[in-house]
Design a protein around this motif. Structure first.
Motif, PDB file in Angstrom:
ATOM      1  N   ALA A 193      -3.855   0.731  -1.082  1.00 40.23           N
ATOM      2  CA  ALA A 193      -4.179   1.756  -0.147  1.00 40.23           C
ATOM      3  C   ALA A 193      -5.445   2.485  -0.417  1.00 40.23           C
ATOM      4  O   ALA A 193      -6.317   2.775   0.933  1.00 40.23           O
ATOM      5  CB  ALA A 193      -3.238   2.721   0.150  1.00 40.23           C
ATOM      6  N   LEU A 194      -5.952   2.646  -1.572  1.00 34.67           N
ATOM      7  CA  LEU A 194      -7.226   3.182  -1.889  1.00 34.67           C
ATOM      8  C   LEU A 194      -8.536   2.295  -1.690  1.00 34.67           C
ATOM      9  O   LEU A 194      -8.352   1.238  -1.882  1.00 34.67           O
ATOM     10  CB  LEU A 194      -7.262   3.745  -3.453  1.00 34.67           C
ATOM     11  N   PRO A 224       0.724  -1.184  -0.030  1.00 36.83           N
ATOM     12  CA  PRO A 224       0.235   0.053  -0.105  1.00 36.83           C
ATOM     13  C   PRO A 224       0.768   1.422  -0.253  1.00 36.83           C
ATOM     14  O   PRO A 224       1.851   1.307   0.535  1.00 36.83           O
ATOM     15  CB  PRO A 224      -0.728  -0.173   1.361  1.00 36.83           C
ATOM     16  N   TRP A 225       0.337   2.332  -0.903  1.00 36.40           N
ATOM     17  CA  TRP A 225       0.962   3.564  -1.065  1.00 36.40           C
ATOM     18  C   TRP A 225       2.385   3.649  -1.747  1.00 36.40           C
ATOM     19  O   TRP A 225       2.351   4.599  -2.202  1.00 36.40           O
ATOM     20  CB  TRP A 225       1.292   4.278   0.496  1.00 36.40           C
ATOM     21  N   LEU A 226       2.914   2.451  -2.219  1.00 39.50           N
ATOM     22  CA  LEU A 226       4.055   2.583  -2.969  1.00 39.50           C
ATOM     23  C   LEU A 226       3.730   2.835  -4.445  1.00 39.50           C
ATOM     24  O   LEU A 226       4.701   3.401  -5.190  1.00 39.50           O
ATOM     25  CB  LEU A 226       4.643   1.397  -3.120  1.00 39.50           C
ATOM     26  N   LYS A 227       2.421   2.347  -4.795  1.00 37.61           N
ATOM     27  CA  LYS A 227       2.084   2.722  -6.276  1.00 37.61           C
ATOM     28  C   LYS A 227       1.973   4.243  -6.409  1.00 37.61           C
ATOM     29  O   LYS A 227       2.365   4.814  -7.356  1.00 37.61           O
ATOM     30  CB  LYS A 227       1.031   2.021  -6.670  1.00 37.61           C
ATOM     31  N   ILE A 228       1.466   4.910  -5.285  1.00 35.16           N
ATOM     32  CA  ILE A 228       1.190   6.418  -5.410  1.00 35.16           C
ATOM     33  C   ILE A 228       2.753   6.865  -5.332  1.00 35.16           C
ATOM     34  O   ILE A 228       3.074   7.943  -6.013  1.00 35.16           O
ATOM     35  CB  ILE A 228       0.383   6.849  -4.214  1.00 35.16           C
ATOM     36  N   ASP A 254      14.823   5.262 -13.148  1.00 34.36           N
ATOM     37  CA  ASP A 254      13.699   5.850 -13.840  1.00 34.36           C
ATOM     38  C   ASP A 254      12.976   4.656 -14.740  1.00 34.36           C
ATOM     39  O   ASP A 254      11.600   4.397 -14.796  1.00 34.36           O
ATOM     40  CB  ASP A 254      13.805   7.031 -14.524  1.00 34.36           C
ATOM     41  N   ASN A 255      14.217   3.882 -15.290  1.00 34.01           N
ATOM     42  CA  ASN A 255      13.543   2.877 -16.265  1.00 34.01           C
ATOM     43  C   ASN A 255      12.933   1.819 -15.565  1.00 34.01           C
ATOM     44  O   ASN A 255      11.875   1.272 -15.973  1.00 34.01           O
ATOM     45  CB  ASN A 255      14.710   2.261 -17.150  1.00 34.01           C
ATOM     46  N   VAL A 256      13.208   1.322 -14.174  1.00 32.42           N
ATOM     47  CA  VAL A 256      12.962   0.386 -13.626  1.00 32.42           C
ATOM     48  C   VAL A 256      11.543   0.468 -13.285  1.00 32.42           C
ATOM     49  O   VAL A 256      10.460  -0.199 -13.223  1.00 32.42           O
ATOM     50  CB  VAL A 256      13.932  -0.039 -12.425  1.00 32.42           C
ATOM     51  N   ILE A 257      11.236   1.669 -12.631  1.00 34.58           N
ATOM     52  CA  ILE A 257       9.900   2.144 -12.063  1.00 34.58           C
ATOM     53  C   ILE A 257       8.819   2.317 -13.285  1.00 34.58           C
ATOM     54  O   ILE A 257       7.682   1.872 -13.136  1.00 34.58           O
ATOM     55  CB  ILE A 257      10.075   3.452 -11.344  1.00 34.58           C
ATOM     56  N   MET A 315      -1.504   4.122 -12.215  1.00 37.16           N
ATOM     57  CA  MET A 315      -0.834   3.349 -11.152  1.00 37.16           C
ATOM     58  C   MET A 315      -1.534   4.080  -9.710  1.00 37.16           C
ATOM     59  O   MET A 315      -1.779   3.199  -8.876  1.00 37.16           O
ATOM     60  CB  MET A 315       0.518   3.660 -10.998  1.00 37.16           C
ATOM     61  N   ILE A 316      -1.785   5.453  -9.589  1.00 37.81           N
ATOM     62  CA  ILE A 316      -2.252   5.865  -8.423  1.00 37.81           C
ATOM     63  C   ILE A 316      -3.792   5.464  -8.140  1.00 37.81           C
ATOM     64  O   ILE A 316      -3.864   5.012  -6.958  1.00 37.81           O
ATOM     65  CB  ILE A 316      -2.401   7.444  -8.679  1.00 37.81           C
ATOM     66  N   VAL A 317      -4.629   5.185  -9.134  1.00 36.22           N
ATOM     67  CA  VAL A 317      -5.906   4.672  -8.883  1.00 36.22           C
ATOM     68  C   VAL A 317      -5.940   3.187  -8.730  1.00 36.22           C
ATOM     69  O   VAL A 317      -6.943   2.584  -8.420  1.00 36.22           O
ATOM     70  CB  VAL A 317      -6.850   5.093 -10.016  1.00 36.22           C
ATOM     71  N   THR A 318      -4.915   2.586  -8.761  1.00 35.95           N
ATOM     72  CA  THR A 318      -4.846   1.103  -8.623  1.00 35.95           C
ATOM     73  C   THR A 318      -3.975   0.794  -7.324  1.00 35.95           C
ATOM     74  O   THR A 318      -3.865  -0.451  -7.083  1.00 35.95           O
ATOM     75  CB  THR A 318      -4.407   0.265  -9.947  1.00 35.95           C
ATOM     76  N   ASP A 319      -3.794   1.765  -6.696  1.00 34.63           N
ATOM     77  CA  ASP A 319      -2.835   1.485  -5.406  1.00 34.63           C
ATOM     78  C   ASP A 319      -3.665   0.666  -4.310  1.00 34.63           C
ATOM     79  O   ASP A 319      -4.871   1.151  -4.085  1.00 34.63           O
ATOM     80  CB  ASP A 319      -2.370   2.829  -4.827  1.00 34.63           C
TER      81      ASP A 319
END
Length: 241
Positions: free
Chosen positions: A188-189, A72-76, A123-126, A182-186
Protein backbone atom coordinates in the motif's frame (compact mmCIF):
# COMPACT_ATOMS: atom_id res chain seq x y z
CA UNK A 1 12.39 -15.96 -3.19
CA UNK A 2 15.51 -16.40 -1.12
CA UNK A 3 18.34 -18.58 -2.44
CA UNK A 4 19.36 -21.36 -0.06
CA UNK A 5 23.04 -20.57 -0.74
CA UNK A 6 22.78 -16.99 0.53
CA UNK A 7 23.43 -15.64 4.01
CA UNK A 8 19.98 -13.98 3.97
CA UNK A 9 18.31 -17.41 3.72
CA UNK A 10 20.15 -18.78 6.75
CA UNK A 11 19.57 -15.61 8.77
CA UNK A 12 15.84 -15.97 8.04
CA UNK A 13 15.98 -19.67 9.04
CA UNK A 14 17.64 -18.68 12.32
CA UNK A 15 14.90 -16.10 12.92
CA UNK A 16 12.18 -18.71 12.32
CA UNK A 17 13.88 -21.15 14.71
CA UNK A 18 14.14 -18.45 17.40
CA UNK A 19 10.48 -17.53 16.89
CA UNK A 20 9.44 -21.18 17.22
CA UNK A 21 11.49 -21.55 20.41
CA UNK A 22 10.21 -18.35 22.02
CA UNK A 23 6.57 -18.67 20.96
CA UNK A 24 6.39 -22.46 20.77
CA UNK A 25 7.60 -23.39 24.25
CA UNK A 26 3.99 -23.74 25.38
CA UNK A 27 3.45 -26.43 22.74
CA UNK A 28 5.52 -28.93 24.72
CA UNK A 29 3.39 -28.19 27.78
CA UNK A 30 0.21 -28.77 25.75
CA UNK A 31 1.58 -32.06 24.40
CA UNK A 32 2.44 -33.25 27.91
CA UNK A 33 -0.98 -32.30 29.29
CA UNK A 34 -2.88 -33.87 26.39
CA UNK A 35 -0.99 -37.17 26.67
CA UNK A 36 -0.68 -37.47 30.43
CA UNK A 37 -3.56 -39.98 30.81
CA UNK A 38 -2.50 -42.24 27.94
CA UNK A 39 -1.01 -45.65 28.72
CA UNK A 40 2.80 -45.47 28.78
CA UNK A 41 3.16 -47.47 25.54
CA UNK A 42 0.91 -45.00 23.66
CA UNK A 43 2.44 -41.74 24.85
CA UNK A 44 5.26 -41.69 22.30
CA UNK A 45 2.75 -42.35 19.51
CA UNK A 46 0.50 -39.59 20.81
CA UNK A 47 3.38 -37.12 20.95
CA UNK A 48 4.68 -38.07 17.49
CA UNK A 49 1.37 -37.96 15.60
CA UNK A 50 0.15 -34.95 17.54
CA UNK A 51 3.27 -33.01 16.60
CA UNK A 52 3.09 -34.16 12.97
CA UNK A 53 -0.54 -33.03 12.69
CA UNK A 54 0.07 -29.73 14.49
CA UNK A 55 3.10 -28.84 12.36
CA UNK A 56 1.28 -29.79 9.14
CA UNK A 57 -1.66 -27.58 10.05
CA UNK A 58 0.67 -24.73 11.00
CA UNK A 59 2.46 -24.88 7.62
CA UNK A 60 -0.93 -24.67 5.88
CA UNK A 61 -1.91 -21.65 8.01
CA UNK A 62 1.42 -19.93 7.25
CA UNK A 63 0.90 -20.58 3.52
CA UNK A 64 -2.37 -18.64 3.66
CA UNK A 65 -0.75 -15.96 5.82
CA UNK A 66 1.97 -15.48 3.18
CA UNK A 67 -0.70 -14.98 0.51
CA UNK A 68 -2.61 -12.50 2.68
CA UNK A 69 0.52 -10.46 3.41
CA UNK A 70 0.65 -9.60 -0.30
CA UNK A 71 -2.66 -7.70 0.11
CA UNK A 72 -2.21 -3.92 0.67
CA UNK A 73 -2.30 -2.79 4.33
CA UNK A 74 -2.18 -6.31 5.76
CA UNK A 75 1.58 -6.21 6.34
CA UNK A 76 1.02 -3.08 8.41
CA UNK A 77 -1.73 -4.83 10.38
CA UNK A 78 0.50 -7.90 10.79
CA UNK A 79 3.38 -5.71 11.96
CA UNK A 80 1.19 -4.05 14.59
CA UNK A 81 0.13 -7.51 15.79
CA UNK A 82 3.80 -8.50 16.05
CA UNK A 83 4.52 -5.37 18.08
CA UNK A 84 1.68 -6.36 20.44
CA UNK A 85 2.91 -9.97 20.67
CA UNK A 86 6.46 -8.77 21.36
CA UNK A 87 5.29 -6.42 24.11
CA UNK A 88 3.13 -9.19 25.61
CA UNK A 89 6.18 -11.49 25.65
CA UNK A 90 7.95 -9.01 27.95
CA UNK A 91 5.08 -8.82 30.45
CA UNK A 92 4.73 -11.12 33.50
CA UNK A 93 3.46 -14.52 32.32
CA UNK A 94 0.17 -16.07 33.41
CA UNK A 95 -0.59 -19.77 33.35
CA UNK A 96 -2.91 -20.51 30.41
CA UNK A 97 -2.85 -24.31 30.32
CA UNK A 98 -5.49 -25.20 32.86
CA UNK A 99 -8.13 -25.78 30.18
CA UNK A 100 -6.10 -28.32 28.16
CA UNK A 101 -7.95 -31.58 28.59
CA UNK A 102 -6.13 -34.88 28.88
CA UNK A 103 -7.49 -37.80 26.87
CA UNK A 104 -7.51 -41.51 27.63
CA UNK A 105 -7.44 -42.47 23.92
CA UNK A 106 -4.65 -42.01 21.36
CA UNK A 107 -6.97 -40.36 18.80
CA UNK A 108 -8.36 -38.01 21.44
CA UNK A 109 -4.89 -36.92 22.57
CA UNK A 110 -3.79 -36.29 18.97
CA UNK A 111 -6.93 -34.22 18.32
CA UNK A 112 -6.36 -32.19 21.50
CA UNK A 113 -2.75 -31.43 20.53
CA UNK A 114 -3.68 -30.32 17.00
CA UNK A 115 -6.63 -28.16 18.06
CA UNK A 116 -4.76 -26.55 20.97
CA UNK A 117 -1.73 -25.86 18.79
CA UNK A 118 -3.90 -24.22 16.12
CA UNK A 119 -5.56 -21.97 18.71
CA UNK A 120 -2.26 -21.03 20.34
CA UNK A 121 -0.23 -20.54 17.16
CA UNK A 122 -1.67 -17.28 15.75
CA UNK A 123 1.33 -15.31 17.04
CA UNK A 124 3.74 -17.93 15.70
CA UNK A 125 2.09 -17.99 12.25
CA UNK A 126 2.19 -14.20 11.84
CA UNK A 127 5.79 -13.94 13.04
CA UNK A 128 7.06 -16.79 10.84
CA UNK A 129 5.22 -15.41 7.79
CA UNK A 130 6.86 -12.03 8.39
CA UNK A 131 10.34 -13.59 8.70
CA UNK A 132 9.92 -15.84 5.64
CA UNK A 133 9.96 -13.11 2.97
CA UNK A 134 7.34 -14.96 0.92
CA UNK A 135 9.21 -18.28 0.74
CA UNK A 136 7.33 -21.48 1.60
CA UNK A 137 10.61 -23.39 1.25
CA UNK A 138 12.02 -21.21 4.00
CA UNK A 139 8.91 -21.68 6.17
CA UNK A 140 8.94 -25.46 5.81
CA UNK A 141 12.68 -25.81 6.33
CA UNK A 142 12.72 -23.51 9.36
CA UNK A 143 9.79 -25.24 11.06
CA UNK A 144 11.11 -28.76 10.40
CA UNK A 145 14.46 -27.80 11.93
CA UNK A 146 12.59 -26.30 14.91
CA UNK A 147 10.49 -29.39 15.72
CA UNK A 148 13.07 -31.32 17.78
CA UNK A 149 14.17 -28.11 19.51
CA UNK A 150 10.61 -27.20 20.52
CA UNK A 151 9.49 -30.70 21.51
CA UNK A 152 12.59 -31.99 23.27
CA UNK A 153 14.45 -28.82 24.14
CA UNK A 154 11.66 -26.50 25.26
CA UNK A 155 12.11 -27.24 28.96
CA UNK A 156 15.80 -26.29 28.69
CA UNK A 157 14.86 -23.13 26.81
CA UNK A 158 12.25 -22.23 29.44
CA UNK A 159 14.86 -22.66 32.18
CA UNK A 160 17.25 -20.40 30.26
CA UNK A 161 14.49 -17.80 29.96
CA UNK A 162 13.88 -17.95 33.71
CA UNK A 163 17.58 -17.66 34.50
CA UNK A 164 18.55 -15.13 31.84
CA UNK A 165 15.76 -12.55 31.26
CA UNK A 166 17.81 -11.08 28.41
CA UNK A 167 16.63 -14.05 26.29
CA UNK A 168 13.02 -12.85 26.65
CA UNK A 169 14.04 -9.28 25.85
CA UNK A 170 15.90 -10.46 22.75
CA UNK A 171 12.79 -12.38 21.66
CA UNK A 172 10.57 -9.30 22.00
CA UNK A 173 13.16 -7.25 20.09
CA UNK A 174 13.23 -9.87 17.31
CA UNK A 175 9.45 -9.64 16.86
CA UNK A 176 9.71 -5.84 16.79
CA UNK A 177 12.53 -6.08 14.23
CA UNK A 178 10.43 -8.28 11.92
CA UNK A 179 7.38 -6.01 12.38
CA UNK A 180 9.35 -2.86 11.59
CA UNK A 181 10.70 -4.40 8.40
CA UNK A 182 7.19 -5.55 7.38
CA UNK A 183 5.68 -2.07 7.65
CA UNK A 184 7.97 -0.43 5.08
CA UNK A 185 7.45 -3.26 2.56
CA UNK A 186 3.64 -3.07 2.56
CA UNK A 187 2.28 -2.87 -1.03
CA UNK A 188 0.00 0.00 0.00
CA UNK A 189 2.97 2.35 0.50
CA UNK A 190 4.28 4.32 -2.50
CA UNK A 191 7.28 2.58 -4.06
CA UNK A 192 9.48 5.69 -3.79
CA UNK A 193 8.36 6.69 -0.28
CA UNK A 194 11.62 5.68 1.38
CA UNK A 195 13.87 5.62 -1.68
CA UNK A 196 15.87 8.61 -0.43
CA UNK A 197 16.63 7.04 2.97
CA UNK A 198 19.68 4.73 3.04
CA UNK A 199 18.99 1.35 4.68
CA UNK A 200 15.34 2.33 5.24
CA UNK A 201 14.18 -1.24 5.98
CA UNK A 202 17.02 -1.86 8.46
CA UNK A 203 16.33 1.44 10.22
CA UNK A 204 12.61 0.60 10.42
CA UNK A 205 13.47 -2.84 11.82
CA UNK A 206 15.74 -1.31 14.47
CA UNK A 207 13.01 1.20 15.33
CA UNK A 208 10.47 -1.61 15.73
CA UNK A 209 12.80 -3.59 18.00
CA UNK A 210 13.51 -0.56 20.20
CA UNK A 211 9.81 0.37 20.35
CA UNK A 212 8.73 -3.08 21.50
CA UNK A 213 11.42 -3.33 24.17
CA UNK A 214 10.75 0.18 25.54
CA UNK A 215 6.96 -0.27 25.69
CA UNK A 216 7.24 -3.80 27.08
CA UNK A 217 9.68 -2.80 29.82
CA UNK A 218 7.59 0.27 30.69
CA UNK A 219 4.39 -1.75 31.00
CA UNK A 220 6.21 -4.44 33.01
CA UNK A 221 7.46 -1.79 35.45
CA UNK A 222 3.93 -0.41 35.80
CA UNK A 223 2.51 -3.90 36.38
CA UNK A 224 5.01 -4.76 39.13
CA UNK A 225 3.58 -2.44 41.86
CA UNK A 226 0.01 -3.59 41.08
CA UNK A 227 1.07 -7.23 41.37
CA UNK A 228 2.75 -6.49 44.71
CA UNK A 229 -0.40 -4.78 46.02
CA UNK A 230 -2.62 -7.69 44.92
CA UNK A 231 -0.27 -10.17 46.60
CA UNK A 232 -0.38 -8.18 49.84
CA UNK A 233 -4.19 -7.99 49.75
CA UNK A 234 -4.48 -11.73 49.09
CA UNK A 235 -2.09 -12.54 51.93
CA UNK A 236 -4.07 -10.28 54.28
CA UNK A 237 -7.35 -11.92 53.26
CA UNK A 238 -5.94 -15.40 53.86
CA UNK A 239 -4.57 -14.34 57.24
CA UNK A 240 -7.92 -13.00 58.43
CA UNK A 241 -9.95 -15.98 57.25
Amino acid sequence: MLDISTAAFWIAVLQIILIDILLGGDNAVVIALACRKLPAEQRKKGIFWGVVGAIGLRIVLIFFALQLLAVPWLKIVGALLLFWIGVKLLLPEEDAHGDVAASTTLAGAIKTIIVADAVMSLDNVIAVAGAANGSMVLVTFGILVSIPIVVWGSQLVLKLMDRYPIVITAGGALLGWIGGGMIVTDPALPANLLSGIPYAKTLAAIGGAVLVVLIGKWLALRAAPRAAVELTVNDSTKGSS
